[in-house]
Design a protein around this motif. Sequence first.
Motif, short mmCIF file in Angstrom:
data_model
loop_
_atom_site.label_atom_id
_atom_site.label_comp_id
_atom_site.label_asym_id
_atom_site.label_seq_id
_atom_site.Cartn_x
_atom_site.Cartn_y
_atom_site.Cartn_z
N ILE A 177 14.69 49.62 23.35
CA ILE A 177 13.90 50.83 23.52
C ILE A 177 14.66 52.02 22.92
CG2 ILE A 177 12.92 52.43 25.19
CD1 ILE A 177 12.34 50.11 27.00
N VAL A 178 14.02 52.72 21.98
CA VAL A 178 14.61 53.88 21.32
C VAL A 178 14.31 55.14 22.13
CG1 VAL A 178 14.65 55.27 19.21
CG2 VAL A 178 14.31 52.80 19.07
N SER A 179 13.07 55.28 22.58
CA SER A 179 12.64 56.43 23.37
C SER A 179 11.75 55.94 24.50
CB SER A 179 11.87 57.45 22.52
OG SER A 179 12.63 57.88 21.42
N CYS A 180 11.72 56.71 25.58
CA CYS A 180 10.91 56.32 26.74
C CYS A 180 10.42 57.58 27.45
CB CYS A 180 11.74 55.46 27.67
SG CYS A 180 10.82 54.84 29.10
N GLN A 181 9.18 57.54 27.90
CA GLN A 181 8.60 58.68 28.62
C GLN A 181 7.69 58.15 29.71
OE1 GLN A 181 5.46 61.31 26.74
NE2 GLN A 181 7.18 62.74 26.66
N THR A 182 7.86 58.63 30.94
CA THR A 182 7.04 58.16 32.06
C THR A 182 6.31 59.32 32.73
OG1 THR A 182 8.86 58.34 33.65
CG2 THR A 182 8.60 56.23 32.51
N SER A 183 5.22 58.97 33.39
CA SER A 183 4.47 59.94 34.18
C SER A 183 4.00 59.23 35.44
CB SER A 183 3.27 60.46 33.39
OG SER A 183 2.46 61.30 34.18
N GLY A 184 4.18 59.85 36.60
CA GLY A 184 3.81 59.20 37.86
C GLY A 184 4.98 58.45 38.46
N LEU A 185 4.70 57.70 39.50
CA LEU A 185 5.73 56.97 40.25
C LEU A 185 5.61 55.47 40.06
CD1 LEU A 185 5.63 58.99 43.61
CD2 LEU A 185 7.26 59.24 41.72
N PHE A 186 6.73 54.82 39.70
CA PHE A 186 6.82 53.38 39.55
C PHE A 186 7.82 52.83 40.58
CE2 PHE A 186 5.75 54.63 35.18
CZ PHE A 186 4.82 53.67 34.81
N THR A 187 7.57 51.61 41.05
CA THR A 187 8.65 50.85 41.67
C THR A 187 9.41 50.16 40.54
OG1 THR A 187 7.33 48.83 41.90
CG2 THR A 187 7.21 50.44 43.71
N MET A 188 10.59 49.63 40.81
CA MET A 188 11.36 48.96 39.77
C MET A 188 10.60 47.75 39.23
SD MET A 188 13.96 50.66 39.00
CE MET A 188 14.66 49.42 37.92
N ASP A 189 9.90 47.03 40.11
CA ASP A 189 9.13 45.86 39.68
C ASP A 189 7.99 46.28 38.77
OD1 ASP A 189 8.30 42.99 39.84
OD2 ASP A 189 6.56 43.87 40.85
N GLU A 190 7.30 47.36 39.13
CA GLU A 190 6.19 47.85 38.31
C GLU A 190 6.68 48.34 36.95
OE1 GLU A 190 3.25 49.41 41.93
OE2 GLU A 190 4.70 50.77 40.98
N LEU A 191 7.83 49.01 36.94
CA LEU A 191 8.40 49.47 35.67
C LEU A 191 8.77 48.30 34.77
CD1 LEU A 191 9.31 51.88 33.97
CD2 LEU A 191 11.53 51.77 35.11
#
Length: 238
Positions: A177-191
């Motif tokens: 992964i070169v870049s990463c962007q998230t929005s909202g809430l994840f659990t580690m399993d969901e991520l």
Amino acid sequence: MDITNGGTDEATLRHCVCEQGLLNRCDGSARLMQGKTSVLVGVYGPGEVRMSKELANRATIEVIFKPKVGMPAVKHRALEQLIRSTCEASILTALHPRSLISITIQEEHNDGSLVACTLNAVCLALMDTGIAMNYPTAAVKTALMRDSTVVFDPTLEQEEEAKATLLAVFDKTSKGIVSCQTSGLFTMDELDRCTSASETAAVSIQQFYRSAMERKLGKEAKYRSLLSCSRSSDSVDG
């Protein structure tokens, strides 16, 4: 894990259409449509850079994003920074010290996954320009819905309904992964689930790049062949 997409087929992206070399005044250009989302990119350079932006050991990357309506906002500046950092990692900037590579992006229509579509269009435009790269990048957006399903390449409506979204940009060489962007809430399993789904979709995007470049190079070879035949015919007639 249920993996679907913004289109109709399981575990695939929305239909993609690409045009390269359509802007005459650019060194390279590309229009990419992912579903109804459409972006046009023009690349200029490497060229002359102003002294205030000059870097002695590498090229300066400039990114300008133009929204479909109105003036650029704060979110568009953040998008420019994301694209710039991704390009600085993927382009062999050390080959062009004291020069400028300018990337201009025009949003044509947004029906979801705009940032992923933009990053992929930028990569296709850079490939059209012929600038040396460390690796091509493939950006994938996934949405985690409230029923825990993971959706590839979500539409605007699906993004609004999602519990969380993930944008991941992969490089072809190491598949990291070169870049990463998230929005909202994840659990580690969901991520982990979304990241794994994104990696699968990135392979399809890389294959799409290959097909687009093969088509482009095939057209150029045909044009050169016709031009050579025309010159030979003129020489014989003369």
